[in-house]
Design an enzyme around this catalytic site. Structure first.
Site, PDB file in Angstrom:
ATOM      1  N   GLY A 166      35.492  47.810  58.850  1.00 32.79           N
ATOM      2  CA  GLY A 166      34.678  46.608  58.857  1.00 32.79           C
ATOM      3  C   GLY A 166      35.358  45.362  58.323  1.00 32.79           C
TER       4      GLY A 166
ATOM      5  N   LYS B   5      42.954  42.281  60.724  1.00 35.80           N
ATOM      6  CA  LYS B   5      43.387  43.399  61.546  1.00 35.80           C
ATOM      7  C   LYS B   5      44.847  43.212  61.964  1.00 35.80           C
ATOM      8  CE  LYS B   5      38.764  44.457  62.918  1.00 35.80           C
ATOM      9  NZ  LYS B   5      38.428  45.008  61.649  1.00 35.80           N
TER      10      LYS B   5
ATOM     11  N   HIS C  47      46.853  31.907  51.457  1.00 35.34           N
ATOM     12  CA  HIS C  47      45.806  31.764  50.441  1.00 35.34           C
ATOM     13  C   HIS C  47      46.162  32.410  49.106  1.00 35.34           C
ATOM     14  CE1 HIS C  47      42.891  29.954  53.150  1.00 35.34           C
ATOM     15  NE2 HIS C  47      43.223  30.855  54.045  1.00 35.34           N
TER      16      HIS C  47
ATOM     17  N   ASP D 244      44.361  25.964  59.607  1.00 36.34           N
ATOM     18  CA  ASP D 244      43.151  26.793  59.675  1.00 36.34           C
ATOM     19  C   ASP D 244      42.116  26.237  58.736  1.00 36.34           C
ATOM     20  OD1 ASP D 244      43.897  27.678  57.152  1.00 36.34           O
ATOM     21  OD2 ASP D 244      43.527  29.766  57.598  1.00 36.34           O
TER      22      ASP D 244
END
Length: 181
Positions: A32, A36, A146, A181
């Site tokens: 979940g 990926k 990040h 982004d």
């Protein structure tokens, strides 16, 4: 993650280097989780099946050592990432909280190896730009910007962007980094 040397990339035939390691698609953040790594493998398959690789110099990244990662990240944070596994994480409760490793940035098998792999492509690409061997460098597995000096954040554990910029600063007076982004 895409890097280029502006003046070289604007003139004549461009020398494009592409960093990829098939192992990148074998890592899994967990059931979940939206991150990926197998998507990098899917992108590589498109590069190959459309014949784009014929216009690229393709490289498998040479793994950087953990000491290379401490050019930005703290020693204790990098050592934590080297040590933590799903099997021993119950022994590291305080460090998990301290380094923000948990839900968004989970512990999974091969965590440190994944960090090494994506960071190696970015640092290796920056080194090729510094050496004048490439005008453009692509590392689809990189761009995990990040991560903080001693903290995981936003699915990112090691900040390969900062490390690549530090590599570029070995040769260049300034580096322009743009995050879209």
């Amino acid at each position: 993650l895409l890097y280029f040397h502006l003046t070289s990339a604007m003139s004549g035939k461009r020398r494009v280097s592409y960093f990829y390691d098939a192992e990148i698609g074998n890592y899994h953040y967990g059931q979940g989780h939206p991150m990926k790594p197998h998507r990098v493998r899917m992108t590589h398959n498109l590069v190959v099946n459309y014949g784009l690789y014929r216009n690229l110099s393709v490289f498998r990244p040479h793994l950087v050592s953990h000491t290379n990662l401490t050019r930005f990240h703290s020693d204790d944070y990098v050592n934590f990432l080297r040590t933590i596994t799903p099997d021993n994480m119950s022994d590291f409760g305080r460090q998990l909280a301290r380094f923000n490793v948990g839900e968004d940035c989970p512990v999974f098998d091969g965590l440190f190896e994944l960090c090494q792999l994506y960071t190696s492509g970015s640092i290796g690409g920056a080194a090729r730009l510094n050496a004048g061997l490439s005008d453009i460098v692509i590392n689809w597995s990189g761009g995990l910007h990040h991560a903080k000096k001693a903290e995981a954040s936003g699915f990112c554990y090691i900040n390969d962007c900062v490390l690549a910029c530090l590599e570029l600063l070995k040769k260049h007076q300034r580096v322009l980094y743009i995050d879209i982004d």
